[in-house]
Structure formats: structure tokens, C-alpha cells
Scaffold this active site. Structure first.
Site, short mmCIF file in Angstrom:
data_model
loop_
_atom_site.label_atom_id
_atom_site.label_comp_id
_atom_site.label_asym_id
_atom_site.label_seq_id
_atom_site.Cartn_x
_atom_site.Cartn_y
_atom_site.Cartn_z
N SER A 31 48.65 7.85 -4.38
CA SER A 31 48.65 6.55 -3.73
C SER A 31 47.57 6.59 -2.65
O SER A 31 46.56 7.27 -2.81
CB SER A 31 50.04 6.24 -3.16
N TYR A 39 43.10 -3.40 -3.91
CA TYR A 39 43.29 -1.94 -3.87
C TYR A 39 44.66 -1.61 -3.29
O TYR A 39 45.38 -0.77 -3.82
CB TYR A 39 42.19 -1.31 -3.02
N LYS A 50 47.73 0.59 -4.94
CA LYS A 50 48.24 1.82 -4.32
C LYS A 50 49.72 1.70 -3.96
O LYS A 50 50.45 2.69 -4.02
CB LYS A 50 47.40 2.17 -3.11
#
Length: 320
Positions: A156, A183, A187
Site C-alpha cells: 500500500s 493513487y 492504495k
């Protein structure tokens, strides 16, 4: 629990004295950066590393040092995998399942960061499709190969603090696109996947954990300008609590350390279903991305993980 290991620990320090002979490990993204370092460290300690990469020629060149440092029976083999294509993901998984050799650890390392708006081969937003959905299908299809006592480590990022997943609009069909926001969604999804996978497989002794490697200069940042990098660091430092040191970049061996710590050193029950950073389990903390440590509650919430799992199955057309 983390003992002598912390933010500046390296892969070799974490694995010192550990013999991984006989262990078989899948690492995605072995054509650069953290993936290559992870493969190097594991092969140097005797592991049989199966390295997955989209560009096999690039991976062959990038992993020369992995083979050179392999010891105690450690070795590397490469397999083709394009996480942005579910056809490629399924072909890779089918080939590994057909081979029938079990895995001790799977490390979901590959990914893209802050990419311009685009879509995978299957029409998913690039970052969510590559970072989350590609690994979601791959690891679930490989689950029968995981031995009792095996682990899954999903990379992550502190970037999860930018944004929660949006299960109503995962492909930005109605939402304005921001590269770091996308993004962050991907994650957060990686962290929630670890929670969901751990829930489903812990009864047979298979555990999953998510890790944040830290801030590292790798190819992952190729879509960011130096000015953008500098502005991000400046903002982090400006919002740091009084008395705290400024943001520090990690070296690649330091960045891969939490991955190997969570996969091979930390007690499985301590890290299973958790989010780790700097070679320890991270505290759950509220706040925006300028809070420089900890995991946001939404990224480790079991109910949220279950909802993401169901939505992911719907998107990829498979039930796991």
C-alpha cells in the site's frame, strides 16, 4: 515486536541470519526499484523467487544482480505479467496453477503512481485497475497454491491518506480526476484487500498484511515532476508537529525492509489484517495526508473491506 528494526533498517539487516532455503516466493514488479531489491534480498538468503514483470527483457537486465547474489540454493525465475490486462493476469495465474508448485509468500509489489487519466485494457481507471484489480484477480486465483502458514504482503502507501475508495464511481466516470486522488484510492484498496484476504484465509493459517515502504526515489514516481516532488515534501514538513524531524527519503534497501519484515520476520498473528510501516504495525490515526504516520481507519475497516471485495468481484466478473 519490531525490536531493533525501524525506519532506517535495510533488507539485509532485517533478514540477517535467516535461511530461506526451500521457500518459494512470488514478487510482482521485478523490473525496477523495490521489486528488484526484494527479489535480491530473498534470493541472497536462499529463497526461490518467481519474479513477475510486464517487460521480461527489462526484467532480465534489471535482475542480473539478483542472480549474482543468489546463495544457499536461492534462485530467480521470471514470468510475464501485465497487471493492466486481466487476460495477462489470468494467463499468468493459470500457468502457475498448472505448474502446481506451492508458494510460501506472495508479495504484491508492482504498481503505478500519479498516472495521467487513462484506462487499462479492460476499461478500468489505470491506477485502480493496475494496482488493485490486477492483483485482486492474480492473488485470488493463486490462493490454492498458498501453503498453510503462508503470507500475502500487499504494498500500500501513505498515499492512501489522500482518498478513500469510491465504490460508486471507481472509474471516475462522474468524478473529477486527480492523479494523486486516484493513487490514494488504489492504495486504500490495497490495504483493504489485505484485510479482506486475511479474513477469508486465516482459518487455514494463511495471513495477509499491507505495508507502506516509505518515500523512495524509484521509477514509480516517473509521472511526477521534480517541482511536484519538492512541493509535496515542503507541505509535509510545513505541517509536521513541532520538534519532529523533517521528511527523509529512504534508500531502496530501506524501502523494501518493511516488506520482508512483514513477510518473513514479524509474527503472523501480529501483522495479519494490519497495515505496517517502518518495520512495525502502524497505529490507526485520523487526519489528512500531512499526518505523516499511521493508517486511516477507512483503510483497515473490515466492513469496508467486504464492500470493496464485492464491488471488485462485480467489476472483474469473478467470485472468490
Amino acid at each position: 515486536m519490531s525490536g531493533q528494526f525501524g525506519a532506517t533498517s535495510t533488507t539485509d539487516e532485517v533478514l540477517a541470519g535467516l535461511d530461506l532455503s526451500g521457500q518459494r516466493v512470488l514478487v510482482t514488479g521485478v523490473s525496477a526499484g523495490l521489486g528488484v531489491e526484494t527479489a535480491r534480498a530473498l534470493a541472497a538468503h536462499g529463497a526461490h523467487v518467481v519474479g513477475a514483470a510486464r517487460d521480461l527483457a527489462k526484467a532480465e537486465a534489471a535482475t542480473e544482480e539478483v542472480r549474482a547474489q543468489a546463495a544457499h540454493g536461492g534462485r530467480l525465475e521470471l514470468v510475464e505479467l501485465d497487471l493492466a490486462s486481466l487476460a495477462s493476469v489470468r494467463a499468468c495465474a493459470e500457468a502457475l496453477v498448472a505448474k502446481g508448485e506451492a508458494f510460501d509468500v506472495i508479495i504484491a509489489n508492482a504498481g503505478v503512481m500519479a498516472a495521467p487519466f487513462g484506462h487499462t485494457a479492460d476499461g478500468f481507471e489505470t491506477q485502480f485497475g493496475t494496482n488493485h484489480l490486477g492483483h485482486f484477480v492474480l492473488i485470488n486465483r493463486l490462493a490454492p497454491l498458498l501453503k498453510a502458514g503462508a503470507r500475502v504482503v500487499a504494498l500500500s502507501s501513505a498515499g492512501h491518506r489522500y482518498s478513500n475508495v469510491d465504490l460508486d464511481d471507481p472509474n471516475f466516470e462522474r468524478t473529477e480526476y486527480h492523479p494523486f486522488g486516484a493513487y490514494g484510492r488504489s492504495k486504500t484498496a490495497n490495504a483493504l484487500f489485505a484485510v479482506g484476504f486475511d479474513q477469508r484465509h486465516r482459518d487455514r493459517g494463511v495471513r495477509a498484511t499491507a505495508v507502506h515502504p516509505g518515500g523512495i526515489h524509484t521509477e514509480l514516481g516517473r509521472h511526477m515532476t521534480q517541482e511536484a516532488m519538492d512541493a509535496l515534501v515542503e507541505e509535509l514538513n510545513r505541517n509536521a508537529p513541532a520538534g519532529e524531524p523533517g521528511f527523509q527519503w529512504k534508500t531502496i534497501p530501506q524501502g523494501a525492509a518493511t516488506t520482508v519484515w512483514a513477510g518473513f520476520v514479524a509474527p503472523a498473528d501480529a501483522v495479519g489484517g494490519r497495515y505496517c510501516e517502518d518495520c512495525h504495525v502502524a497505529p490507526v490515526k485520523d487526519g489528512d495526508f500531512t499526518v505523516r504516520d499511521g493508517v486511516r481507519p477507512y483503510a483497515v475497516d473490515p466492513a469496508h473491506a467486504a464492500a470493496l471485495w464485492a464491488r471488485s468481484e462485480e467489476m472483474v466478473g469473478e467470485t472468490f
